[in-house]
Write a protein that holds these residues in place. Sequence first.
Motif, PDB file in Angstrom:
ATOM      1  N   MET A  80       0.840  -1.189   0.000  1.00  0.00           N
ATOM      2  CA  MET A  80       0.000   0.000   0.000  1.00  0.00           C
ATOM      3  C   MET A  80       0.882   1.249   0.000  1.00  0.00           C
ATOM      4  SD  MET A  80      -3.335  -0.485   2.428  1.00  0.00           S
ATOM      5  CE  MET A  80      -4.573  -1.763   2.099  1.00  0.00           C
ATOM      6  N   THR A  81       0.416   2.284  -0.666  1.00  0.00           N
ATOM      7  CA  THR A  81       1.107   3.569  -0.698  1.00  0.00           C
ATOM      8  C   THR A  81       0.390   4.543   0.224  1.00  0.00           C
ATOM      9  OG1 THR A  81       1.798   3.234  -3.001  1.00  0.00           O
ATOM     10  CG2 THR A  81       1.867   5.488  -2.142  1.00  0.00           C
ATOM     11  N   ILE A  82       1.149   5.191   1.090  1.00  0.00           N
ATOM     12  CA  ILE A  82       0.567   6.215   1.963  1.00  0.00           C
ATOM     13  C   ILE A  82       0.478   7.509   1.165  1.00  0.00           C
ATOM     14  CG2 ILE A  82       0.813   7.548   4.092  1.00  0.00           C
ATOM     15  CD1 ILE A  82       2.461   5.230   5.231  1.00  0.00           C
ATOM     16  N   ARG A  83      -0.736   7.950   0.895  1.00  0.00           N
ATOM     17  CA  ARG A  83      -0.933   9.154   0.091  1.00  0.00           C
ATOM     18  C   ARG A  83      -0.952  10.423   0.938  1.00  0.00           C
ATOM     19  NH1 ARG A  83       0.958   7.762  -4.598  1.00  0.00           N
ATOM     20  NH2 ARG A  83      -0.293   6.216  -5.725  1.00  0.00           N
ATOM     21  N   GLU A  84      -1.505  10.320   2.144  1.00  0.00           N
ATOM     22  CA  GLU A  84      -1.681  11.525   2.961  1.00  0.00           C
ATOM     23  C   GLU A  84      -1.912  11.116   4.408  1.00  0.00           C
ATOM     24  OE1 GLU A  84      -4.104  15.746   2.408  1.00  0.00           O
ATOM     25  OE2 GLU A  84      -4.930  13.894   1.562  1.00  0.00           O
ATOM     26  N   VAL A  85      -1.547  12.006   5.324  1.00  0.00           N
ATOM     27  CA  VAL A  85      -1.809  11.790   6.745  1.00  0.00           C
ATOM     28  C   VAL A  85      -2.559  13.007   7.267  1.00  0.00           C
ATOM     29  CG1 VAL A  85      -0.841  11.217   9.005  1.00  0.00           C
ATOM     30  CG2 VAL A  85       0.378  10.533   6.932  1.00  0.00           C
ATOM     31  N   LYS A  86      -3.699  12.783   7.923  1.00  0.00           N
ATOM     32  CA  LYS A  86      -4.507  13.882   8.442  1.00  0.00           C
ATOM     33  C   LYS A  86      -4.940  13.586   9.873  1.00  0.00           C
ATOM     34  CE  LYS A  86      -6.496  15.789   4.181  1.00  0.00           C
ATOM     35  NZ  LYS A  86      -7.773  16.195   3.518  1.00  0.00           N
ATOM     36  N   ARG A  87      -5.347  14.639  10.557  1.00  0.00           N
ATOM     37  CA  ARG A  87      -5.884  14.497  11.901  1.00  0.00           C
ATOM     38  C   ARG A  87      -7.359  14.826  11.913  1.00  0.00           C
ATOM     39  NH1 ARG A  87      -7.792  17.717  15.180  1.00  0.00           N
ATOM     40  NH2 ARG A  87      -6.954  19.548  14.086  1.00  0.00           N
ATOM     41  N   ARG A  88      -8.125  14.086  12.719  1.00  0.00           N
ATOM     42  CA  ARG A  88      -9.526  14.417  13.001  1.00  0.00           C
ATOM     43  C   ARG A  88      -9.727  14.211  14.487  1.00  0.00           C
ATOM     44  NH1 ARG A  88     -13.711  16.478  13.863  1.00  0.00           N
ATOM     45  NH2 ARG A  88     -15.742  15.980  12.967  1.00  0.00           N
ATOM     46  N   SER A  89      -9.926  15.320  15.216  1.00  0.00           N
ATOM     47  CA  SER A  89     -10.007  15.277  16.670  1.00  0.00           C
ATOM     48  C   SER A  89      -8.724  14.666  17.220  1.00  0.00           C
ATOM     49  CB  SER A  89     -11.250  14.508  17.121  1.00  0.00           C
ATOM     50  OG  SER A  89     -11.422  14.576  18.518  1.00  0.00           O
ATOM     51  N   LYS A  90      -8.816  13.542  17.932  1.00  0.00           N
ATOM     52  CA  LYS A  90      -7.624  12.892  18.485  1.00  0.00           C
ATOM     53  C   LYS A  90      -7.191  11.688  17.648  1.00  0.00           C
ATOM     54  CE  LYS A  90      -9.102  14.037  23.204  1.00  0.00           C
ATOM     55  NZ  LYS A  90      -9.449  13.462  24.531  1.00  0.00           N
ATOM     56  N   TYR A  91      -7.761  11.544  16.465  1.00  0.00           N
ATOM     57  CA  TYR A  91      -7.447  10.414  15.587  1.00  0.00           C
ATOM     58  C   TYR A  91      -6.461  10.817  14.494  1.00  0.00           C
ATOM     59  CZ  TYR A  91     -11.425   7.788  17.503  1.00  0.00           C
ATOM     60  OH  TYR A  91     -12.298   7.117  18.333  1.00  0.00           O
ATOM     61  N   ILE A  92      -5.653   9.851  14.074  1.00  0.00           N
ATOM     62  CA  ILE A  92      -4.761  10.019  12.926  1.00  0.00           C
ATOM     63  C   ILE A  92      -5.305   9.160  11.798  1.00  0.00           C
ATOM     64  CG2 ILE A  92      -2.416   9.686  12.020  1.00  0.00           C
ATOM     65  CD1 ILE A  92      -1.403   9.938  14.917  1.00  0.00           C
ATOM     66  N   PHE A  93      -5.457   9.759  10.614  1.00  0.00           N
ATOM     67  CA  PHE A  93      -5.933   9.034   9.436  1.00  0.00           C
ATOM     68  C   PHE A  93      -4.787   8.918   8.426  1.00  0.00           C
ATOM     69  CE2 PHE A  93     -10.678  10.533   9.726  1.00  0.00           C
ATOM     70  CZ  PHE A  93     -10.801   9.856  10.929  1.00  0.00           C
ATOM     71  N   PHE A  94      -4.386   7.696   8.140  1.00  0.00           N
ATOM     72  CA  PHE A  94      -3.434   7.437   7.059  1.00  0.00           C
ATOM     73  C   PHE A  94      -4.259   7.047   5.834  1.00  0.00           C
ATOM     74  CE2 PHE A  94      -1.100   6.517  10.928  1.00  0.00           C
ATOM     75  CZ  PHE A  94       0.192   6.953  10.692  1.00  0.00           C
ATOM     76  N   TYR A  95      -4.260   7.902   4.809  1.00  0.00           N
ATOM     77  CA  TYR A  95      -4.988   7.588   3.579  1.00  0.00           C
ATOM     78  C   TYR A  95      -4.074   6.767   2.664  1.00  0.00           C
ATOM     79  CZ  TYR A  95      -8.686  10.681   5.102  1.00  0.00           C
ATOM     80  OH  TYR A  95      -9.713  11.243   5.814  1.00  0.00           O
ATOM     81  N   LEU A  96      -4.544   5.577   2.306  1.00  0.00           N
ATOM     82  CA  LEU A  96      -3.732   4.599   1.594  1.00  0.00           C
ATOM     83  C   LEU A  96      -4.340   4.237   0.247  1.00  0.00           C
ATOM     84  CD1 LEU A  96      -3.387   2.221   4.686  1.00  0.00           C
ATOM     85  CD2 LEU A  96      -1.714   3.921   3.966  1.00  0.00           C
ATOM     86  N   GLU A  97      -3.480   3.707  -0.619  1.00  0.00           N
ATOM     87  CA  GLU A  97      -3.922   3.287  -1.949  1.00  0.00           C
ATOM     88  C   GLU A  97      -3.198   2.016  -2.347  1.00  0.00           C
ATOM     89  OE1 GLU A  97      -2.845   5.233  -5.994  1.00  0.00           O
ATOM     90  OE2 GLU A  97      -4.570   6.352  -5.201  1.00  0.00           O
ATOM     91  N   LYS A  98      -3.946   1.107  -2.934  1.00  0.00           N
ATOM     92  CA  LYS A  98      -3.356  -0.149  -3.426  1.00  0.00           C
ATOM     93  C   LYS A  98      -4.080  -0.526  -4.707  1.00  0.00           C
ATOM     94  CE  LYS A  98      -1.942  -4.691  -1.654  1.00  0.00           C
ATOM     95  NZ  LYS A  98      -2.027  -5.591  -0.454  1.00  0.00           N
ATOM     96  N   GLY A  99      -3.358  -0.460  -5.818  1.00  0.00           N
ATOM     97  CA  GLY A  99      -4.020  -0.665  -7.095  1.00  0.00           C
ATOM     98  C   GLY A  99      -5.005   0.458  -7.330  1.00  0.00           C
ATOM     99  N   ASP A 100      -6.266   0.091  -7.608  1.00  0.00           N
ATOM    100  CA  ASP A 100      -7.291   1.118  -7.832  1.00  0.00           C
ATOM    101  C   ASP A 100      -8.216   1.273  -6.621  1.00  0.00           C
ATOM    102  OD1 ASP A 100      -8.527  -1.315  -7.996  1.00  0.00           O
ATOM    103  OD2 ASP A 100      -9.613  -0.896  -9.857  1.00  0.00           O
ATOM    104  N   LYS A 101      -7.774   0.756  -5.471  1.00  0.00           N
ATOM    105  CA  LYS A 101      -8.611   0.814  -4.275  1.00  0.00           C
ATOM    106  C   LYS A 101      -8.014   1.744  -3.217  1.00  0.00           C
ATOM    107  CE  LYS A 101     -10.615  -3.798  -4.861  1.00  0.00           C
ATOM    108  NZ  LYS A 101     -10.814  -5.130  -4.238  1.00  0.00           N
ATOM    109  N   ASN A 102      -8.902   2.438  -2.512  1.00  0.00           N
ATOM    110  CA  ASN A 102      -8.489   3.349  -1.451  1.00  0.00           C
ATOM    111  C   ASN A 102      -8.835   2.793  -0.079  1.00  0.00           C
ATOM    112  OD1 ASN A 102      -7.579   5.420  -3.254  1.00  0.00           O
ATOM    113  ND2 ASN A 102      -9.722   5.943  -3.630  1.00  0.00           N
ATOM    114  N   TYR A 103      -7.999   3.108   0.880  1.00  0.00           N
ATOM    115  CA  TYR A 103      -8.199   2.644   2.251  1.00  0.00           C
ATOM    116  C   TYR A 103      -7.835   3.778   3.200  1.00  0.00           C
ATOM    117  CZ  TYR A 103      -7.835  -1.964  -0.006  1.00  0.00           C
ATOM    118  OH  TYR A 103      -8.000  -3.055  -0.825  1.00  0.00           O
ATOM    119  N   VAL A 104      -8.230   3.606   4.469  1.00  0.00           N
ATOM    120  CA  VAL A 104      -7.782   4.537   5.507  1.00  0.00           C
ATOM    121  C   VAL A 104      -7.428   3.730   6.748  1.00  0.00           C
ATOM    122  CG1 VAL A 104     -10.177   5.002   6.233  1.00  0.00           C
ATOM    123  CG2 VAL A 104      -8.344   6.578   6.883  1.00  0.00           C
TER     124      VAL A 104
END
Length: 290
Positions: free
Chosen positions: A59-83
């Motif tokens: 998986m490729t880490i595309r972006e890292v963001k914060r929401r409240s006290k959570y960390i979101f790693f936005y990921l991509e693998k092939g044509d699918k997205n994950y967090v």
Amino acid sequence: MPELPEVEGVVRALQPVVSEKVIRHVQVSKTICTSINQGKACIIKGMDPEIFSDALVNMTIREVKRRSKYIFFYLEKGDKNYVLVNHLGMTGAWFHVHSLKEITENKFQKHIHIVLTFEQDEFLVYADIRRFGELRLLHSIDEYPPLLEIAPEPFLEEALPYFLTKSKLPKYANKPVKEVIMDGHVIAGCGNIYATESLFRMKIHPSRKISRISDKRKKELFQTIVSILQESIDAGGSSISDYRNINGEAGGMQDRLQMYGKKACPICHTNTKQMVISGRNSVYCPKCQH
């Protein structure tokens, strides 16, 4: 427990060093695997550790963001997205290193639970001393409804009217103000440290019922919370015990705190008192806060 400023610091440090990196290998600690096999939830939530590890590889880490006290790693693998959603719990910490030996504090070194390898000699490591943190791999945040119930980010324009509206609901009317402002459904990211500081600066007793505070004072309290959160972000967060940034460095906000953890009031020098509110120890000045 890391609150909004500490998590923001982690995200700001992570974003430039992990964006566009490909996860080549994932190592999960025996502690996690053993606990989950025994039916005890431990860090990796909602997924078998082996499935979790296999899914993250390539998986490729595309972006890292914060929401409240959570960390979101936005990921991509092939044509699918994950967090990959992470909550640091009480003692979670990320380290970006080129050797695990760079994690010099023994308490973190002994409690390494996830190691993501990007390329040879580049690692993103998750350590968690008390193991109250969590990692969830999702296709989207909609798969985990609690994330959709978090209040707006406090720095957004809609956050103040949202707070005022929520605070008037019958479910909150008879609750202590401190319990209400620490509720992530009312204000996002304000925990024990910054609730304590904000109430002290506003001279409000932490057990006062929210219904006994005027709209004018609520607005001032909200603005004080936002101001303190921003001050802490600028200072690198509070390292009361176990918070570290991804390079293992402590923050500086703990040196600016006026009430949290104090034995005497810095204004009137009266000995502080403590009480438990919503399961958390609340320090206050019995003379200044009423």
